[in-house]
Design a protein around this motif. Structure first.
Motif, PDB file in Angstrom:
ATOM      1  N   ARG A  93       0.835  -1.202   0.000  1.00  0.00           N
ATOM      2  CA  ARG A  93       0.000   0.000   0.000  1.00  0.00           C
ATOM      3  C   ARG A  93       0.874   1.257   0.000  1.00  0.00           C
ATOM      4  O   ARG A  93       2.033   1.217   0.380  1.00  0.00           O
ATOM      5  CB  ARG A  93      -0.929   0.001   1.218  1.00  0.00           C
ATOM      6  CG  ARG A  93      -1.931  -1.144   1.208  1.00  0.00           C
ATOM      7  CD  ARG A  93      -2.676  -1.240   2.528  1.00  0.00           C
ATOM      8  NE  ARG A  93      -3.670  -2.288   2.509  1.00  0.00           N
ATOM      9  CZ  ARG A  93      -3.413  -3.578   2.694  1.00  0.00           C
ATOM     10  NH1 ARG A  93      -2.167  -3.973   2.919  1.00  0.00           N
ATOM     11  NH2 ARG A  93      -4.371  -4.479   2.661  1.00  0.00           N
ATOM     12  N   GLU A 143      -5.229   2.618   0.623  1.00  0.00           N
ATOM     13  CA  GLU A 143      -6.202   1.826   1.372  1.00  0.00           C
ATOM     14  C   GLU A 143      -6.214   0.354   0.988  1.00  0.00           C
ATOM     15  O   GLU A 143      -6.616  -0.491   1.776  1.00  0.00           O
ATOM     16  CB  GLU A 143      -7.607   2.405   1.180  1.00  0.00           C
ATOM     17  CG  GLU A 143      -7.802   3.776   1.805  1.00  0.00           C
ATOM     18  CD  GLU A 143      -9.238   4.258   1.712  1.00  0.00           C
ATOM     19  OE1 GLU A 143     -10.157   3.414   1.775  1.00  0.00           O
ATOM     20  OE2 GLU A 143      -9.445   5.472   1.568  1.00  0.00           O
ATOM     21  N   ARG A 153     -14.610  -1.253  -0.607  1.00  0.00           N
ATOM     22  CA  ARG A 153     -14.533  -0.323   0.531  1.00  0.00           C
ATOM     23  C   ARG A 153     -15.896  -0.141   1.188  1.00  0.00           C
ATOM     24  O   ARG A 153     -15.998   0.025   2.407  1.00  0.00           O
ATOM     25  CB  ARG A 153     -14.006   1.016   0.033  1.00  0.00           C
ATOM     26  CG  ARG A 153     -13.757   2.076   1.097  1.00  0.00           C
ATOM     27  CD  ARG A 153     -13.365   3.364   0.402  1.00  0.00           C
ATOM     28  NE  ARG A 153     -12.776   4.313   1.306  1.00  0.00           N
ATOM     29  CZ  ARG A 153     -13.200   5.567   1.451  1.00  0.00           C
ATOM     30  NH1 ARG A 153     -14.257   5.984   0.775  1.00  0.00           N
ATOM     31  NH2 ARG A 153     -12.600   6.401   2.277  1.00  0.00           N
TER      32      ARG A 153
END
Length: 322
Positions: free
Chosen positions: A20, A95, A320
């Motif tokens: 990430r 994320e 998400r």
């Protein structure tokens, strides 16, 4: 990681343990993994895999899309240190973990063997609870990919951005042709036309097999907001695959493709529509028909890299908010 330290990092595609985060490497040097993500075949802990299929033996006229995945990756090196702002401040690179899974390996002289290899390649990604975003290659590759997705999800909703419907009749399922792959997908039952749609069409097909389409002129006249509302109404919450043929764009924005057709989408229209599709149940996608030999400017590959980035974001936004 501080900015100063990040700028001294070397090839995070190989050396970075944390998948990430943004990348601050020089865009003109280093490994050309997609968005500077880590090259790996181990998808443990990853949310999404980007893979290339450098195949162009199914084209009607001009070859060259075998060079598409490499060009898209190289163009994507301009993006990972300056990503666009997404919905609600969404930062997909920080994320979620995106892997560059490399390219499908195949024998260029055994064209007949490619479809099964590709279907198994994508199935291997899906079996590890990752989604796949694929860089083409010509548009035939979407058919084996859809077969792999249909094994997992059942008949798919498809949103197809394209100048051509790819619905020309061809009942010889062993033929490998980028202009008939959607016809075969419908006939084989791997897509559900009742919740699918095509956008940007500006060529004629005798029989659309029940597949609705919004032609490029309608996009221009009615606007992107109208189009995306119609598309969302059509696909609902059904598992959806987005296939983006770069010739959906007008040749002014994407000249590097095998079958360019004038009157196409503007790049800002494609960007707006992809962004406004946030919230659909998008489980995978591809960007195909980028043919670098026909574009010395690199603009087509840049467009392809942006399309692929948007496809990643649509998929990860869905994860998400799940």
């Amino acid at each position: 990681m501080s900015l100063a330290k990040a700028r001294t990092a070397v090839d995070r595609a190989f050396a970075e343990d944390d998948p990430r985060g943004l990348a601050y490497e020089n865009a003109f040097g280093g490994a050309t993994s997609f968005l500077r993500r880590k090259y790996t075949k181990d998808l443990s802990g990853f949310d999404l895999a980007v893979t290339g299929v450098p195949f162009d033996q199914a084209v009607t006229h001009r070859p060259g899309t075998r060079f598409g995945p490499r060009a898209i990756r190289e163009a994507s090196s301009l993006q990972p240190f300056d990503p666009p702002i997404y919905w609600d401040g969404f930062d997909p690179l920080s994320e979620f973990a995106i892997a560059d899974y490399g390219d499908l390996a195949f024998d260029y002289a055994n064209v007949a063997g490619v479809p099964d290899l590709l279907q198994d390649h994508i199935k291997g990604i899906l079996d590890r609870n990752c989604s796949a975003i694929t860089l083409g290659g010509d548009h035939f590759i979407t058919l084996p990919i859809l077969k792999a997705y249909a094994e997992k999800y059942g008949p798919m909703s498809v949103i197809q951005f394209d100048a051509h419907s790819d619905l020309w009749p061809d009942d010889d399922m062993s033929r490998i042709d980028h202009g008939t792959m959607m016809y075969k997908a419908v006939k084989l039952g791997v897509i559900d036309v009742s919740c699918s749609i095509q956008i940007g069409i500006r060529t004629v097909c005798d029989d659309y097999l029940g597949m609705p389409f919004i032609d490029a002129r309608t996009v221009h006249e009615k606007g992107c907001g109208w189009v995306t509302e119609e598309v969302k109404r059509r696909v609902g919450d059904h598992p959806t695959y987005i296939t983006f043929d770069i010739d959906a764009l007008d040749p002014a924005y994407a000249p590097g493709t095998g079958t360019p057709v004038w009157g196409g989408l503007h790049s800002w229209q494609a960007a707006a529509m992809l962004r406004d599709l946030a919230g659909i149940n998008m489980v995978g996608g591809d960007c195909v028909e980028v043919s670098p030999p026909y574009d010395t400017t690199g603009a087509t590959a840049i467009a392809g890299a942006h399309v692929a980035m948007e496809l990643c974001c649509l998929n990860l936004w869905n994860k998400r908010t799940a």
